[in-house]
Design a protein around this motif. Structure first.
Motif, PDB file in Angstrom:
ATOM      1  N   LEU A  56       1.003  -1.138   0.058  1.00  0.00           N
ATOM      2  CA  LEU A  56      -0.070  -0.024  -0.128  1.00  0.00           C
ATOM      3  C   LEU A  56       0.788   1.506   0.187  1.00  0.00           C
ATOM      4  CD1 LEU A  56      -2.543  -0.901   2.616  1.00  0.00           C
ATOM      5  CD2 LEU A  56      -2.856  -1.124   0.055  1.00  0.00           C
ATOM      6  N   ASP A  57       0.431   2.264  -0.579  1.00  0.00           N
ATOM      7  CA  ASP A  57       0.922   3.525  -0.444  1.00  0.00           C
ATOM      8  C   ASP A  57       0.412   4.232   0.505  1.00  0.00           C
ATOM      9  OD1 ASP A  57       2.340   5.875  -1.247  1.00  0.00           O
ATOM     10  OD2 ASP A  57       1.108   6.385  -2.944  1.00  0.00           O
ATOM     11  N   TYR A  58       1.249   4.094   1.729  1.00  0.00           N
ATOM     12  CA  TYR A  58       0.639   4.455   2.995  1.00  0.00           C
ATOM     13  C   TYR A  58       1.638   5.419   3.663  1.00  0.00           C
ATOM     14  CZ  TYR A  58      -2.174   2.977   7.195  1.00  0.00           C
ATOM     15  OH  TYR A  58      -3.135   2.840   8.388  1.00  0.00           O
ATOM     16  N   ARG A  59       1.011   6.326   4.244  1.00  0.00           N
ATOM     17  CA  ARG A  59       1.571   7.435   5.014  1.00  0.00           C
ATOM     18  C   ARG A  59       0.962   7.847   6.442  1.00  0.00           C
ATOM     19  NH1 ARG A  59       3.807  13.618   3.194  1.00  0.00           N
ATOM     20  NH2 ARG A  59       3.626  14.399   5.244  1.00  0.00           N
ATOM     21  N   TYR A  60       1.604   8.061   7.547  1.00  0.00           N
ATOM     22  CA  TYR A  60       1.248   8.127   8.689  1.00  0.00           C
ATOM     23  C   TYR A  60       1.788   9.318   9.555  1.00  0.00           C
ATOM     24  CZ  TYR A  60      -1.091   7.047  13.386  1.00  0.00           C
ATOM     25  OH  TYR A  60      -1.705   7.013  14.478  1.00  0.00           O
ATOM     26  N   ASP A  61       1.071  10.642   9.880  1.00  0.00           N
ATOM     27  CA  ASP A  61       1.802  11.464  10.201  1.00  0.00           C
ATOM     28  C   ASP A  61       1.378  12.087  11.716  1.00  0.00           C
ATOM     29  OD1 ASP A  61       2.908  12.469   7.812  1.00  0.00           O
ATOM     30  OD2 ASP A  61       1.423  13.657   7.152  1.00  0.00           O
ATOM     31  N   PRO A  62       2.472  11.994  12.657  1.00  0.00           N
ATOM     32  CA  PRO A  62       2.055  12.308  13.937  1.00  0.00           C
ATOM     33  C   PRO A  62       1.784  13.745  14.108  1.00  0.00           C
ATOM     34  CG  PRO A  62       4.209  11.222  13.805  1.00  0.00           C
ATOM     35  CD  PRO A  62       3.872  11.576  12.609  1.00  0.00           C
ATOM     36  N   ILE A  63       0.845  14.390  14.696  1.00  0.00           N
ATOM     37  CA  ILE A  63       0.441  15.721  14.878  1.00  0.00           C
ATOM     38  C   ILE A  63       0.341  16.161  16.024  1.00  0.00           C
ATOM     39  CG2 ILE A  63      -1.491  17.504  14.094  1.00  0.00           C
ATOM     40  CD1 ILE A  63      -2.211  15.525  11.554  1.00  0.00           C
ATOM     41  N   ASP A  64       1.655  16.573  16.533  1.00  0.00           N
ATOM     42  CA  ASP A  64       1.671  16.778  18.163  1.00  0.00           C
ATOM     43  C   ASP A  64       1.156  18.187  18.474  1.00  0.00           C
ATOM     44  OD1 ASP A  64       2.872  17.117  20.669  1.00  0.00           O
ATOM     45  OD2 ASP A  64       4.312  15.923  20.381  1.00  0.00           O
ATOM     46  N   PHE A  65       0.149  18.287  18.993  1.00  0.00           N
ATOM     47  CA  PHE A  65      -0.261  19.775  19.680  1.00  0.00           C
ATOM     48  C   PHE A  65       0.600  20.549  20.315  1.00  0.00           C
ATOM     49  CE2 PHE A  65      -5.035  20.102  18.641  1.00  0.00           C
ATOM     50  CZ  PHE A  65      -5.035  19.108  17.625  1.00  0.00           C
ATOM     51  N   ASP A  66       1.530  19.861  21.113  1.00  0.00           N
ATOM     52  CA  ASP A  66       2.480  20.340  21.956  1.00  0.00           C
ATOM     53  C   ASP A  66       3.643  21.061  21.168  1.00  0.00           C
ATOM     54  OD1 ASP A  66       1.558  19.970  24.477  1.00  0.00           O
ATOM     55  OD2 ASP A  66       2.877  18.194  24.853  1.00  0.00           O
ATOM     56  N   LYS A  67       4.022  20.131  20.123  1.00  0.00           N
ATOM     57  CA  LYS A  67       5.262  20.541  19.402  1.00  0.00           C
ATOM     58  C   LYS A  67       4.760  21.761  18.357  1.00  0.00           C
ATOM     59  CE  LYS A  67       8.581  18.800  15.790  1.00  0.00           C
ATOM     60  NZ  LYS A  67       8.920  17.538  15.001  1.00  0.00           N
ATOM     61  N   LEU A  68       3.575  21.776  17.952  1.00  0.00           N
ATOM     62  CA  LEU A  68       2.906  22.774  17.277  1.00  0.00           C
ATOM     63  C   LEU A  68       2.505  24.060  17.848  1.00  0.00           C
ATOM     64  CD1 LEU A  68       1.101  20.242  14.628  1.00  0.00           C
ATOM     65  CD2 LEU A  68       3.293  21.431  14.324  1.00  0.00           C
ATOM     66  N   GLY A  69       2.428  23.813  19.177  1.00  0.00           N
ATOM     67  CA  GLY A  69       1.864  25.231  19.814  1.00  0.00           C
ATOM     68  C   GLY A  69       0.488  25.539  19.644  1.00  0.00           C
ATOM     69  N   LEU A  70      -0.373  24.301  19.557  1.00  0.00           N
ATOM     70  CA  LEU A  70      -1.688  24.185  19.475  1.00  0.00           C
ATOM     71  C   LEU A  70      -2.463  24.112  20.809  1.00  0.00           C
ATOM     72  CD1 LEU A  70      -2.393  22.305  16.035  1.00  0.00           C
ATOM     73  CD2 LEU A  70      -2.113  24.650  16.332  1.00  0.00           C
ATOM     74  N   GLU A  71      -3.644  24.841  20.784  1.00  0.00           N
ATOM     75  CA  GLU A  71      -4.442  24.711  21.942  1.00  0.00           C
ATOM     76  C   GLU A  71      -5.320  23.437  21.996  1.00  0.00           C
ATOM     77  OE1 GLU A  71      -6.394  28.517  22.316  1.00  0.00           O
ATOM     78  OE2 GLU A  71      -4.475  29.696  22.547  1.00  0.00           O
ATOM     79  N   ASP A  72      -6.037  23.164  23.126  1.00  0.00           N
ATOM     80  CA  ASP A  72      -7.000  22.005  22.932  1.00  0.00           C
ATOM     81  C   ASP A  72      -8.210  22.555  22.040  1.00  0.00           C
ATOM     82  OD1 ASP A  72      -5.531  20.663  24.727  1.00  0.00           O
ATOM     83  OD2 ASP A  72      -6.937  20.670  26.357  1.00  0.00           O
ATOM     84  N   ALA A  73      -8.231  23.714  22.238  1.00  0.00           N
ATOM     85  CA  ALA A  73      -9.616  24.204  21.354  1.00  0.00           C
ATOM     86  C   ALA A  73      -9.440  23.822  19.952  1.00  0.00           C
ATOM     87  CB  ALA A  73      -9.898  25.476  21.717  1.00  0.00           C
ATOM     88  N   ASP A  74      -8.098  23.813  19.424  1.00  0.00           N
ATOM     89  CA  ASP A  74      -7.868  23.801  18.058  1.00  0.00           C
ATOM     90  C   ASP A  74      -8.306  22.444  17.414  1.00  0.00           C
ATOM     91  OD1 ASP A  74      -6.757  26.464  17.447  1.00  0.00           O
ATOM     92  OD2 ASP A  74      -4.740  25.613  18.694  1.00  0.00           O
ATOM     93  N   LEU A  75      -8.785  21.444  18.264  1.00  0.00           N
ATOM     94  CA  LEU A  75      -9.003  19.991  17.940  1.00  0.00           C
ATOM     95  C   LEU A  75      -9.915  19.947  16.671  1.00  0.00           C
ATOM     96  CD1 LEU A  75      -8.412  16.807  18.351  1.00  0.00           C
ATOM     97  CD2 LEU A  75     -10.278  17.203  20.193  1.00  0.00           C
ATOM     98  N   GLY A  76     -11.034  20.602  16.921  1.00  0.00           N
ATOM     99  CA  GLY A  76     -12.015  20.784  15.660  1.00  0.00           C
ATOM    100  C   GLY A  76     -11.368  21.216  14.395  1.00  0.00           C
ATOM    101  N   ALA A  77     -10.522  22.372  14.402  1.00  0.00           N
ATOM    102  CA  ALA A  77     -10.152  22.879  13.381  1.00  0.00           C
ATOM    103  C   ALA A  77      -9.132  21.901  12.587  1.00  0.00           C
ATOM    104  CB  ALA A  77      -9.463  24.253  13.633  1.00  0.00           C
ATOM    105  N   MET A  78      -8.426  21.212  13.487  1.00  0.00           N
ATOM    106  CA  MET A  78      -7.315  20.282  12.889  1.00  0.00           C
ATOM    107  C   MET A  78      -8.061  19.165  12.205  1.00  0.00           C
ATOM    108  SD  MET A  78      -4.324  19.571  12.072  1.00  0.00           S
ATOM    109  CE  MET A  78      -3.321  20.725  13.213  1.00  0.00           C
ATOM    110  N   LEU A  79      -9.222  18.517  12.928  1.00  0.00           N
ATOM    111  CA  LEU A  79      -9.891  17.516  12.347  1.00  0.00           C
ATOM    112  C   LEU A  79     -10.374  18.010  10.947  1.00  0.00           C
ATOM    113  CD1 LEU A  79     -10.864  14.587  13.247  1.00  0.00           C
ATOM    114  CD2 LEU A  79     -13.237  15.675  13.973  1.00  0.00           C
ATOM    115  N   GLU A  80     -10.845  19.051  10.863  1.00  0.00           N
ATOM    116  CA  GLU A  80     -11.405  19.496   9.595  1.00  0.00           C
ATOM    117  C   GLU A  80     -10.259  19.550   8.557  1.00  0.00           C
ATOM    118  OE1 GLU A  80     -13.614  23.405   7.739  1.00  0.00           O
ATOM    119  OE2 GLU A  80     -13.608  23.152   9.845  1.00  0.00           O
ATOM    120  N   ALA A  81      -9.088  20.254   9.025  1.00  0.00           N
ATOM    121  CA  ALA A  81      -7.994  20.359   8.019  1.00  0.00           C
ATOM    122  C   ALA A  81      -7.461  19.247   7.487  1.00  0.00           C
ATOM    123  CB  ALA A  81      -7.078  21.059   9.020  1.00  0.00           C
TER     124      ALA A  81
END
Length: 306
Positions: A56-81
């Motif tokens: 399979l052509d398979y890619r898996y990206d870790p999206i670390d809210f700590d590393k990216l400086g994101l807030e918990d409130a950004d969860l919905g926007a990230m899900l959409e993105a």
């Protein structure tokens, strides 16, 4: 100043850019992991290795809210993105397993019963939440400890992962489950949920009663994040343990927590969190790809990097 959604999309673009040299941005199957302090996670490696093995052509990206400086409130926007970027789905870990539920269109029966989600699949029908942690813990205990007494089990932690573990303990035949959490109302809610769903005698206990309930337990499970590399320490005093008991931890980075190490020194049979990590990934891979992965191959990958 960038808008809320623009800031999230810029963070996702940074993740994609950092992996551009080692992963295919146009992969046929794209998956992400949403959480905090996930830099040591082996889930991406297990998924990508099994994807390659199956062609399979398979890619898996870790999206670390700590590393990216994101807030918990950004969860919905990230899900959409990530959905907009063509991801097939995402895994969800601490601290979002319960917070993500209101953001989803539907839940599987198991996720609904547990009240926590660790796997979200995107499709034409929308976003569907699943829970593969319950299966992961149950299968890990069967494989790692075999037949152990479960007459009375003490579980420390009543959060998202704890909800899945408590359900697994009930399915494994636990006769009594004592749930201990610093948030008494959360422990009470989980105890009531497990008792209602399974008929298992399940009690919420305050931390002040920990010594008492551990003394009477056949086994103890740490379902808190205490012991992670991000949150080092011990969830309770290992001196409360006795050699005839078994101890399980759901944490696998570090690969062996201080709790597991000290419980083994006391003489307890121990179960590190690696098995749960492997088996939850097995079930999630199937949901994302529609293909049947090989648990032994995924376990070999985990062992090679652990």
């Amino acid at each position: 100043m960038p808008s809320h959604n623009d800031r999230v999309r810029e963070a996702l673009a940074r993740v994609e850019g950092e992996r551009a040299a080692t992963a295919n941005a146009g992969a046929g199957v794209r998956i992400g992991l949403l959480g905090r302090g996930i830099g040591a996670s082996l889930t991406p490696i297990m998924h990508e290795a099994e994807g390659r093995r199956l062609g399979l052509d398979y890619r898996y990206d870790p999206i670390d809210f700590d590393k990216l400086g994101l807030e918990d409130a950004d969860l919905g926007a990230m899900l959409e993105a990530v959905r907009e970027r063509g991801f097939r789905g995402v895994n969800v870990t601490y601290p979002f397993k319960q917070a993500i539920i209101p953001l989803l269109d539907t839940l599987s029966g198991e996720a609904s019963a547990i009240g926590a989600v660790n796997t979200v699949v995107f499709s034409e029908r929308g976003t569907e939440g699943h829970n593969t942690d319950c299966y992961g813990f149950a299968q890990s205990l069967r494989q790692g400890l075999g037949v152990v007494p479960v007459s009375r089990v003490v579980q420390i932690g009543a959060g998202g992962a704890g909800a899945a573990v408590a359900q697994a303990l009930a399915e494994l035949g636990a006769m009594e489950i004592d749930i201990v959490d610093v948030d008494t109302s959360r422990a009470q809610a989980l105890a009531a949920q497990v008792a209602s769903a399974n008929g298992t005698l399940t009690r919420a206990m305050t931390p002040e009663r920990l010594a008492e309930v551990i003394e009477e337990a056949s086994g103890v499970v740490n379902a808190t994040p205490v012991g992670m590399e991000k949150l080092p320490g011990l969830p309770f005093d290992p001196g409360l343990l006795q050699p005839h008991q078994w101890v399980a931890d759901i944490i696998y980075f570090p690969r062996e927590t201080a709790l597991v190490r000290q419980a083994r020194d006391i003489g307890c049979r121990v179960l590190p969190g690696g098995g749960m990590a492997v088996y939850q990934a097995v079930r999630a891979f199937q949901l994302f790809s529609g293909r049947e992965p090989d648990p032994l191959e995924m376990a070999k990958t985990f062992a090679a990097y652990a």
